[in-house]
Design a protein around this motif. Structure first.
Motif, PDB file in Angstrom:
ATOM      1  N   GLN A  95      -3.016   6.697  -1.456  1.00 16.63           N
ATOM      2  CA  GLN A  95      -4.023   5.990  -2.236  1.00 16.63           C
ATOM      3  C   GLN A  95      -4.566   4.804  -1.436  1.00 16.63           C
ATOM      4  OE1 GLN A  95      -2.488   4.750  -6.020  1.00 16.63           O
ATOM      5  NE2 GLN A  95      -4.184   3.363  -6.450  1.00 16.63           N
ATOM      6  N   THR A  96      -5.865   4.576  -1.545  1.00 18.29           N
ATOM      7  CA  THR A  96      -6.439   3.384  -0.917  1.00 18.29           C
ATOM      8  C   THR A  96      -6.145   2.170  -1.789  1.00 18.29           C
ATOM      9  OG1 THR A  96      -8.219   4.658   0.108  1.00 18.29           O
ATOM     10  CG2 THR A  96      -8.555   2.278  -0.098  1.00 18.29           C
ATOM     11  N   GLU A 102      -3.896   9.767   5.239  1.00 21.14           N
ATOM     12  CA  GLU A 102      -4.940  10.493   4.505  1.00 21.14           C
ATOM     13  C   GLU A 102      -4.470  10.984   3.135  1.00 21.14           C
ATOM     14  OE1 GLU A 102      -2.620  13.274   7.075  1.00 21.14           O
ATOM     15  OE2 GLU A 102      -3.686  11.380   7.431  1.00 21.14           O
ATOM     16  N   SER A 122      -2.603  -3.198   9.894  1.00 20.50           N
ATOM     17  CA  SER A 122      -2.828  -3.060   8.460  1.00 20.50           C
ATOM     18  C   SER A 122      -3.483  -4.287   7.839  1.00 20.50           C
ATOM     19  CB  SER A 122      -1.497  -2.777   7.751  1.00 20.50           C
ATOM     20  OG  SER A 122      -0.483  -3.645   8.219  1.00 20.50           O
ATOM     21  N   ARG A 172       0.812  -1.222   0.000  1.00 23.94           N
ATOM     22  CA  ARG A 172       0.000   0.000   0.000  1.00 23.94           C
ATOM     23  C   ARG A 172       0.844   1.270   0.000  1.00 23.94           C
ATOM     24  NH1 ARG A 172      -2.766   0.653   6.006  1.00 23.94           N
ATOM     25  NH2 ARG A 172      -0.857   0.940   7.227  1.00 23.94           N
ATOM     26  N   ALA A 199      -8.009  -3.092   2.355  1.00 23.05           N
ATOM     27  CA  ALA A 199      -8.214  -1.832   1.637  1.00 23.05           C
ATOM     28  C   ALA A 199      -8.163  -0.648   2.605  1.00 23.05           C
ATOM     29  CB  ALA A 199      -9.540  -1.863   0.893  1.00 23.05           C
ATOM     30  N   ILE A 200      -6.984  -0.436   3.203  1.00 23.39           N
ATOM     31  CA  ILE A 200      -6.768   0.637   4.172  1.00 23.39           C
ATOM     32  C   ILE A 200      -5.570   1.451   3.709  1.00 23.39           C
ATOM     33  CG2 ILE A 200      -6.340   1.215   6.594  1.00 23.39           C
ATOM     34  CD1 ILE A 200      -7.226  -1.668   7.286  1.00 23.39           C
ATOM     35  N   ALA A 201      -5.761   2.751   3.513  1.00 24.23           N
ATOM     36  CA  ALA A 201      -4.662   3.619   3.082  1.00 24.23           C
ATOM     37  C   ALA A 201      -3.667   3.816   4.223  1.00 24.23           C
ATOM     38  CB  ALA A 201      -5.202   4.959   2.618  1.00 24.23           C
TER      39      ALA A 201
END
Length: 339
Positions: free
Chosen positions: A129-130, A126, A179, A108, A121-123
């Motif tokens: 990118q996700t 902020e 994560s 990621r 699916a955790i960026a």
């Protein structure tokens, strides 16, 4: 005076002339987004071999194009990369260094156009990118990519392979519960979160018989994250799988404030070495020969990994030897100025 820093060590038939390791550091210098070596890499790495570093580990090298940290990362996802690495290996070996390469996938933390992959699916933050949560098929493809990367590394003549399981990149993302929120066989329990690394090690060992290192981030610096005690368990499993050394770093799986000071990560190396009974490498603001010697003499690590200090001083082994009062052999061409 005899020192441990300048004593040889043999790992699975490969003898390093000293315990000084150049830690992998990304140069972000590949052109044209093709992952190929440039003259910069040839000069950069060979200079440290001339400087008498015992083992030089080439920077994080992506096993897939999607696994690059940046578009300028080196790659080993294609057979076309092999000849460049073979040339680089030969240049370093001319000067007595042993050679390693770090096989990596950014997960990621890839800063690329298009889709990026992660366990969940955790960026990262902020601004990031996700990622897409990996399917089982994509996990299997990634394991195969590590295997193919190892096969190419062997053909290039490297002495050591290091698997990058640290700094918030893909394997680290699977290991950490911060994560990895999966509910299948790759998430949940420690055994499940370790599964990707287990499969990568197994796959690599089918094509690689030389020394195998794994770099880890032994502390997440988060109340719900992993600690060095958790990594004792992981390192024990690595040892059972035939990993020869754990390269102990920390942090970067999630944004965190880290209080850094000279040798701040050495205690993590010591904890894992003593707890799991596996050789370790210590890294993190190690800058002097005296500091490196203390780490080795007190059995806190088996190798000392230097990063930024070797950027500042390619001949750091000579600097450390003078500080410790020992004489080391240098290049014949430098004899008039080496002593």
């Amino acid at each position: 005076m005899t020192t441990k820093l300048f004593s040889p060590i043999t790992i699975k038939g490969v003898t390093l002339k000293n315990r000084i390791v150049m830690a992998p550091m990304c140069m972000y210098s590949s052109h044209n987004e093709d992952g190929h070596l440039q003259n910069w890499h040839r000069t950069h790495y060979t200079s440290r071999a001339v400087g008498q570093v015992g083992l030089i580990i080439v920077e994080a090298t992506a096993v897939t194009p999607q696994g690059r940290i940046s578009p300028q990362d080196l790659g080993i996802w294609s057979d076309e990369h092999t000849d460049g690495f073979k040339e680089l290996v030969n240049l370093m070996k001319e000067h007595g260094a042993k050679t390693g390469i770090q096989l990596a996938h950014a997960g990621r933390k890839a800063v690329l156009e298009g889709e990026i992959l992660a366990p969940s699916a955790i960026a990262f933050n902020e601004k990031s990118q996700t990622p897409k949560e990996m399917t089982i098929a994509e996990i299997k493809e990634t394991v195969e990519a590590f295997k193919k990367g190892a096969e190419r590394a062997a053909k290039a003549g490297f002495d050591v392979i290091e698997i990058h399981g640290a700094h918030g990149y893909l394997i680290n993302e699977f290991l950490s519960p911060l994560s990895n929120k999966r509910t299948d066989e790759y998430g949940g329990t420690a055994e499940n979160r370790y599964r990707l690394l287990r499969e990568v090690i197994e796959a690599v060992k089918t094509v690689w018989t030389g020394p195998l290192f794994v770099r880890v981030s032994a502390h997440d610096y988060h109340e719900d994250g992993l600690t060095p005690e958790d990594y004792i368990v992981f390192a024990g499993w690595m040892e059972e799988q035939g990993v020869d050394l754990v390269d102990v770093s920390s942090g970067a799986v999630v944004p965190a404030h880290i209080h850094v000071y000279p040798g701040y990560q050495v205690k993590y190396s010591e904890t894992i070495k003593n707890g799991a009974g596996i050789p370790t490498g210590a890294v993190g603001l190690i800058t002097t020969g005296i500091q490196a010697e203390e780490i080795l003499q007190n059995d806190r690590a088996d190798l000392v990994f230097l990063a930024r200090e070797l950027l500042r001083d390619p001949y750091w082994p000579r600097t450390a030897a003078k500080e410790l009062g020992v004489t080391i052999e240098g290049p014949k061409q430098y004899e008039r100025g080496w002593v």
